[in-house]
Design a protein around this motif. Structure first.
Motif: not given
Length: 157
Positions: A120-128, A130
């Motif tokens: 998971f990276e920031e571009q995946d729409g996650l806030k945390a 990573f």
């Protein structure tokens, strides 16, 4: 007595061949089943909404949850086909520290992931979360399984 649903005791997986599935899950977990037995009759059937049943089963105890491996002799099992996006589909996720090492172990066991692992990276729409890594694979009967190397809110506290 606990009234909240805060602990999971086991996950039951219905299989077509108990011996084959025991070998698969023992190899995957790196440990032996705790027991093997059979259960059935009308009392067991009625709690499942069946007329009668006979179930050959094995229990595999992991650190935080048990896996019940179930082969139904009666009634005769039918093959369910679920992909992860289908409503009521479920999957069992194994937590690992090193996703790449875990995938290498899958490959040694002859198990191919469904696709390439992702982190998971920031571009995946996650806030945390990573850096959390995931990959999906299937057991011999097509049960959806996942590996996760959790970070942030995905990590167990």
């Amino acid at each position: 007595m606990m009234n909240g649903f805060s602990l999971v005791n086991h996950v039951g997986i219905t299989v077509s061949d108990l011996d084959k599935s025991i070998a698969f899950y023992e190899a995957l977990a790196g440990k032996k089943i705790a027991n093997r037995d059979a259960i059935g009759g009308q009392r067991m059937a009625q709690v499942q909404g069946l007329d009668d049943t006979k179930i050959n089963y094995a229990n595999l105890h992991l650190g935080n949850v048990n896996i019940d491996i179930l082969e139904y002799e009666a009634p005769q099992s039918t093959q369910a086909q679920y992909s992860n996006e289908q409503i009521s589909a479920m999957h069992l996720c194994f937590e690992v520290e090193d996703l790449d090492a875990a995938i290498a172990r899958l490959n040694e066991l002859g198990i191919e992931p469904e696709g390439e692992p992702i982190y998971f990276e920031e571009q995946d729409g996650l806030k945390a979360g990573f850096g959390t890594g995931v990959v999906y694979f299937k057991d011999p009967d097509g049960t959806n399984l996942e590996l996760i190397a959790p970070k942030g809110p995905f990590a167990r506290v």
